[in-house]
Design a protein around this motif. Structure first.
Motif, PDB file in Angstrom:
ATOM      1  N   ILE A  78      42.321  39.265 -21.876  1.00  0.00           N
ATOM      2  CA  ILE A  78      42.912  40.533 -21.452  1.00  0.00           C
ATOM      3  C   ILE A  78      41.859  41.507 -20.932  1.00  0.00           C
ATOM      4  O   ILE A  78      42.096  42.243 -19.966  1.00  0.00           O
ATOM      5  CB  ILE A  78      43.697  41.165 -22.617  1.00  0.00           C
ATOM      6  N   THR A  79      40.666  41.526 -21.551  1.00  0.00           N
ATOM      7  CA  THR A  79      39.640  42.509 -21.172  1.00  0.00           C
ATOM      8  C   THR A  79      39.264  42.442 -19.696  1.00  0.00           C
ATOM      9  O   THR A  79      39.263  43.480 -19.019  1.00  0.00           O
ATOM     10  CB  THR A  79      38.388  42.338 -22.060  1.00  0.00           C
ATOM     11  N   PRO A  80      38.925  41.275 -19.139  1.00  0.00           N
ATOM     12  CA  PRO A  80      38.599  41.266 -17.704  1.00  0.00           C
ATOM     13  C   PRO A  80      39.773  41.712 -16.838  1.00  0.00           C
ATOM     14  O   PRO A  80      39.578  42.425 -15.845  1.00  0.00           O
ATOM     15  CB  PRO A  80      38.239  39.795 -17.433  1.00  0.00           C
ATOM     16  N   ALA A  81      40.980  41.313 -17.225  1.00  0.00           N
ATOM     17  CA  ALA A  81      42.152  41.664 -16.421  1.00  0.00           C
ATOM     18  C   ALA A  81      42.376  43.170 -16.391  1.00  0.00           C
ATOM     19  O   ALA A  81      42.527  43.775 -15.321  1.00  0.00           O
ATOM     20  CB  ALA A  81      43.392  40.951 -16.963  1.00  0.00           C
ATOM     21  N   VAL A  82      42.379  43.799 -17.575  1.00  0.00           N
ATOM     22  CA  VAL A  82      42.683  45.227 -17.631  1.00  0.00           C
ATOM     23  C   VAL A  82      41.522  46.068 -17.110  1.00  0.00           C
ATOM     24  O   VAL A  82      41.728  47.103 -16.453  1.00  0.00           O
ATOM     25  CB  VAL A  82      43.075  45.644 -19.073  1.00  0.00           C
ATOM     26  N   SER A  83      40.276  45.654 -17.340  1.00  0.00           N
ATOM     27  CA  SER A  83      39.120  46.429 -16.900  1.00  0.00           C
ATOM     28  C   SER A  83      39.007  46.431 -15.382  1.00  0.00           C
ATOM     29  O   SER A  83      38.876  47.494 -14.754  1.00  0.00           O
ATOM     30  CB  SER A  83      37.830  45.873 -17.527  1.00  0.00           C
ATOM     31  N   THR A 139      34.105  49.956 -10.840  1.00  0.00           N
ATOM     32  CA  THR A 139      34.331  48.519 -10.673  1.00  0.00           C
ATOM     33  C   THR A 139      33.124  47.722 -11.145  1.00  0.00           C
ATOM     34  O   THR A 139      33.262  46.676 -11.793  1.00  0.00           O
ATOM     35  CB  THR A 139      34.640  48.188  -9.201  1.00  0.00           C
ATOM     36  N   ALA A 140      31.916  48.207 -10.825  1.00  0.00           N
ATOM     37  CA  ALA A 140      30.696  47.543 -11.306  1.00  0.00           C
ATOM     38  C   ALA A 140      30.664  47.531 -12.828  1.00  0.00           C
ATOM     39  O   ALA A 140      30.317  46.523 -13.457  1.00  0.00           O
ATOM     40  CB  ALA A 140      29.459  48.251 -10.751  1.00  0.00           C
ATOM     41  N   ALA A 141      31.048  48.659 -13.449  1.00  0.00           N
ATOM     42  CA  ALA A 141      31.072  48.731 -14.916  1.00  0.00           C
ATOM     43  C   ALA A 141      32.121  47.779 -15.485  1.00  0.00           C
ATOM     44  O   ALA A 141      31.895  47.130 -16.522  1.00  0.00           O
ATOM     45  CB  ALA A 141      31.369  50.163 -15.364  1.00  0.00           C
ATOM     46  N   ALA A 142      33.271  47.666 -14.806  1.00  0.00           N
ATOM     47  CA  ALA A 142      34.332  46.756 -15.271  1.00  0.00           C
ATOM     48  C   ALA A 142      33.886  45.303 -15.181  1.00  0.00           C
ATOM     49  O   ALA A 142      34.192  44.483 -16.061  1.00  0.00           O
ATOM     50  CB  ALA A 142      35.603  46.978 -14.456  1.00  0.00           C
ATOM     51  N   ILE A 143      33.155  44.965 -14.121  1.00  0.00           N
ATOM     52  CA  ILE A 143      32.639  43.604 -13.967  1.00  0.00           C
ATOM     53  C   ILE A 143      31.647  43.292 -15.085  1.00  0.00           C
ATOM     54  O   ILE A 143      31.650  42.204 -15.671  1.00  0.00           O
ATOM     55  CB  ILE A 143      31.982  43.431 -12.581  1.00  0.00           C
ATOM     56  N   ILE A 144      30.796  44.262 -15.412  1.00  0.00           N
ATOM     57  CA  ILE A 144      29.825  44.076 -16.486  1.00  0.00           C
ATOM     58  C   ILE A 144      30.538  43.913 -17.824  1.00  0.00           C
ATOM     59  O   ILE A 144      30.168  43.066 -18.643  1.00  0.00           O
ATOM     60  CB  ILE A 144      28.840  45.265 -16.523  1.00  0.00           C
ATOM     61  N   ALA A 145      31.578  44.729 -18.041  1.00  0.00           N
ATOM     62  CA  ALA A 145      32.355  44.600 -19.283  1.00  0.00           C
ATOM     63  C   ALA A 145      32.991  43.219 -19.374  1.00  0.00           C
ATOM     64  O   ALA A 145      33.004  42.590 -20.442  1.00  0.00           O
ATOM     65  CB  ALA A 145      33.427  45.686 -19.342  1.00  0.00           C
ATOM     66  N   SER A 146      33.517  42.736 -18.255  1.00  0.00           N
ATOM     67  CA  SER A 146      34.130  41.403 -18.226  1.00  0.00           C
ATOM     68  C   SER A 146      33.090  40.323 -18.472  1.00  0.00           C
ATOM     69  O   SER A 146      33.334  39.352 -19.195  1.00  0.00           O
ATOM     70  CB  SER A 146      34.809  41.176 -16.877  1.00  0.00           C
ATOM     71  N   GLN A 147      31.908  40.495 -17.873  1.00  0.00           N
ATOM     72  CA  GLN A 147      30.840  39.517 -18.055  1.00  0.00           C
ATOM     73  C   GLN A 147      30.445  39.403 -19.525  1.00  0.00           C
ATOM     74  O   GLN A 147      30.202  38.310 -20.045  1.00  0.00           O
ATOM     75  CB  GLN A 147      29.610  39.921 -17.225  1.00  0.00           C
ATOM     76  N   ALA A 148      30.394  40.539 -20.193  1.00  0.00           N
ATOM     77  CA  ALA A 148      30.016  40.536 -21.610  1.00  0.00           C
ATOM     78  C   ALA A 148      31.026  39.752 -22.446  1.00  0.00           C
ATOM     79  O   ALA A 148      30.651  38.995 -23.354  1.00  0.00           O
ATOM     80  CB  ALA A 148      29.899  41.971 -22.124  1.00  0.00           C
ATOM     81  N   VAL A 149      32.303  39.914 -22.130  1.00  0.00           N
ATOM     82  CA  VAL A 149      33.340  39.211 -22.883  1.00  0.00           C
ATOM     83  C   VAL A 149      33.314  37.714 -22.582  1.00  0.00           C
ATOM     84  O   VAL A 149      33.470  36.874 -23.482  1.00  0.00           O
ATOM     85  CB  VAL A 149      34.729  39.797 -22.562  1.00  0.00           C
TER      86      VAL A 149
END
Length: 644
Positions: A142-147, A317-327
């Protein structure tokens, strides 16, 4: 897989071995690690301002009035949730419960097992810990999708004409994100820290500018506004908790990523940089809504002047990609731990960095996550719809962490009840309230992480239980090794070279050895019965890796110990062995593996459908040859059938 970390609930954990681990951050500079933590650890909670405040008021589930008392109450709830859940619970207390520097539900579970022993509560605690791990996979979908979706939705705010392109652009970004995983993220990771620092500075600045225009929003830091929020409208306030909790999603990542950065750098980053930046932004959004209720459609992006909204979309968007990468990286790490601890079949693991052991890539996990994430985006269409599914997994995992913490406080740290009980009461009250509020969203999407959690929980426990049953059946027919040596060593023809027989149990005669003697009627001059065991610590030191026993007549029993964060490289370990004759030369060494074919039966153990599921998992497991890094041209596999 040659671990004994298999079985039913009480036996799911590995044997506690008397082997120490070692730290791996002792000499690193704290400030550098704190910078890295900002880039990796706080990506999830850092992107919460994109949607958390908006959903608290815009959610049709509870429809809060958009007035000053409710705005101040929501901000107060978010602030004190961060203080209680993130700062007190995770940063101050739970992060002290590290397993040789590593954190996370599985690491904590292994720690409890290793120090707490087998007690009457072990069964329930193990099942809870495994379910928390299962919920993490739902969260990682869910995290990558919502972020990413919430970040790209800013395009529709900056340029309304892009509204129809939000979902396609989000899908393209996600496909690209998952496609680069196989190349490793070491180079990209070097930019994570600076990008996230810039992101936090931007959102903090926007929040301060807005707060200065409506300074009385600072009153929200007082807890009485949160209490007043509930007194105004108890039912709606309770339902709103399901959205307020979005402000602390990612808190569990602080604990799970502790092994990468250490306790103190994460604490410093959180207390002195991330927490202030987040609260400045939330207060800025609240101040904006007090001034202009129309800004509720996107208070995060409307904080910025119109000319800066498009650049803000790119930063977010860059921050969301980083958040997704972490997950995604977290899913790889958790899977590796689960494989080593005996909860998941062997899977192909690629190391993408020669310098960093933690940089791994697991293809089947990567592509399965990508498919599920894209399906979520296409099914839910908007981040608002997705947030209904977001809170269940997070709050469920947090609630389970409380149960594990209770075991740690009473049985490992031996806290006095007068201190532990009030603290746990606060944590359980807060987390139960959030979990209960999110349960009301089950029909609107909350069913998804629960469904994923139960499916993965079934897979994890089926594999562990099945492995225990299979090992027990193999032991039933095992011959004592000394009897075998006496009867076979002199009768069989001895040939030059070394034979290594991989066995999951450090006693009895391996089935592969019996089959080889039966069909080939020869024994090598040197026979090694090798067992790989995974200890309940993340790392086992080199000097404690090996135990060798000379059984006589050219037979040796060897046990290799690894931590659950380490890769079992058998040839590399054998090269350092000098306790059983001449050095090991791979071109003169043959490795014999037993490949079992499962035959489901009506014998007591598991239900037939679980036996068939386990048999399917066993057939699709990675070959032991690749998992243990055995040379492909020196491996012989011998099959056998086993009823469970």
């Amino acid at each position: 897989m040659n671990t004994e970390a298999t079985g039913d609930a009480a036996a799911l954990l590995p044997d506690s071995e008397p082997h120490g681990g070692h730290g791996h951050h002792g000499q690193d500079r704290t400030w550098k690690l704190a910078l890295g933590a900002i880039g990796i650890v706080f990506g999830d909670i850092g992107t919460s301002p994109l949607y958390a405040f908006r959903e608290t008021f815009a959610n049709e589930h509870h429809e809060l009035p958009l007035d000053t008392p409710h705005v101040l109450g929501a901000i107060s709830l978010m602030f004190w949730s961060m203080m209680v859940v993130v700062t007190l619970k995770y940063v101050t207390i739970i992060m002290r419960a590290d397993n040789k520097g590593e954190g996370g539900s599985l690491a904590l579970l292994a720690l409890i097992s290793g120090r707490g022993g087998q007690r009457r509560w072990t069964q329930g605690i193990v099942l809870l810990g495994v379910f928390a791990t299962a919920l993490f996979y739902g969260d990682s979908m869910i995290t990558p999708a919502v972020s990413v979706l919430s970040a790209v939705e800013g395009l529709a705010v900056a340029a309304p004409g892009f509204h129809r392109l939000v979902v396609p652009i989000a899908v393209v970004i996600l496909v690209m994100l998952f496609s680069i995983q196989r190349t490793g993220t070491a180079r990209v990771g070097a930019f994570f820290g600076p990008v996230m620092i810039f992101y936090f500075l931007v959102i903090a600045t926007l929040g301060v500018v807005s707060t200065v225009q409506t300074p009385h929003v600072l009153q929200a830091l007082s807890p009485h506004h949160a209490v007043h929020f509930f007194m105004l409208d108890p039912l709606r306030a309770f339902l709103a908790l399901g959205s307020v909790v979005l402000a602390v999603t990612g808190a569990e990542a602080l604990y799970a990523d502790m092994g990468h950065f250490g306790r103190n750098p994460i604490r410093i980053s959180w207390l002195w940089f991330v927490l202030p930046a987040l609260m400045m932004n939330y207060m800025g959004q609240g101040a904006l809504l007090i001034r202009d209720a129309e800004a509720l459609r996107s208070p995060f992006y409307l904080l910025a002047p119109e000319a800066l909204r498009l650049p803000l979309v790119f930063v977010a968007t860059a921050a969301a990609i980083i958040a997704s990468q972490a997950v995604i990286s977290g899913a790889f790490s958790v899977t590796q731990q689960a494989i080593q601890l005996g909860f998941v079949p062997r899977l192909r693991i690629d190391h993408t960095s020669a310098a960093t052991a933690g940089q791994i890539y697991i293809p089947v996990i990567n592509w399965a996550l990508m498919v599920m994430v894209i399906l979520l985006v296409l099914s839910f269409q908007t981040s608002s719809n997705l947030t209904a599914a977001y809170g269940i997994a997070v709050t469920g995992a947090m609630l389970i962490d409380n149960c594990l913490l209770a075991v740690v406080l009473f049985n490992l740290w031996h806290w006095k009840k007068r201190y532990a009980i009030p603290l746990l009461a606060v944590f359980f009250t807060v987390d139960l309230a959030y979990f209960a509020a999110n349960l009301t969203k089950v029909p609107d999407g909350g069913w998804f992480p629960l469904m994923v959690g139960f499916i993965i929980f079934t897979l994890l426990t089926t594999w562990a239980k099945g492995r225990k049953l299979m090992i027990a059946r193999l032991r039933e027919s095992a011959m004592p090794i000394q009897i075998f040596i006496e009867s076979a060593a002199n009768a069989a023809t001895r040939v030059r070279g070394t034979a290594v027989f991989m066995t999951s149990t450090p006693d009895g005669v391996p089935h592969a050895l019996l089959h080889n003697l039966k069909h080939n009627k020869v024994l090598h001059d040197r026979v090694i019965l090798l067992t790989v065991k995974i200890s309940d610590v993340p790392y086992v030191a080199e000097d404690k890796r090996l135990v060798v026993e000379d059984l006589g007549k050219g037979f040796h029993r060897m046990i290799l110990y690894y931590g659950f964060m380490q890769e079992a490289d058998v040839p590399a370990a054998l090269k350092s062995v000098d306790a059983c004759g001449a050095e090991f030369k791979m071109m003169e060494t043959s490795f014999f593996l037993a490949r079992q074919t499962l035959l489901p039966s009506s014998r007591p153990g598991m239900m037939i459908w679980r036996e068939k599921l386990f048999a399917w998992m066993l057939r699709n497991a990675e070959s032991a040859m690749e998992f243990f890094r055995l040379p492909t041209n020196r491996v012989v596999e011998l099959g056998s059938q086993v009823e469970i």
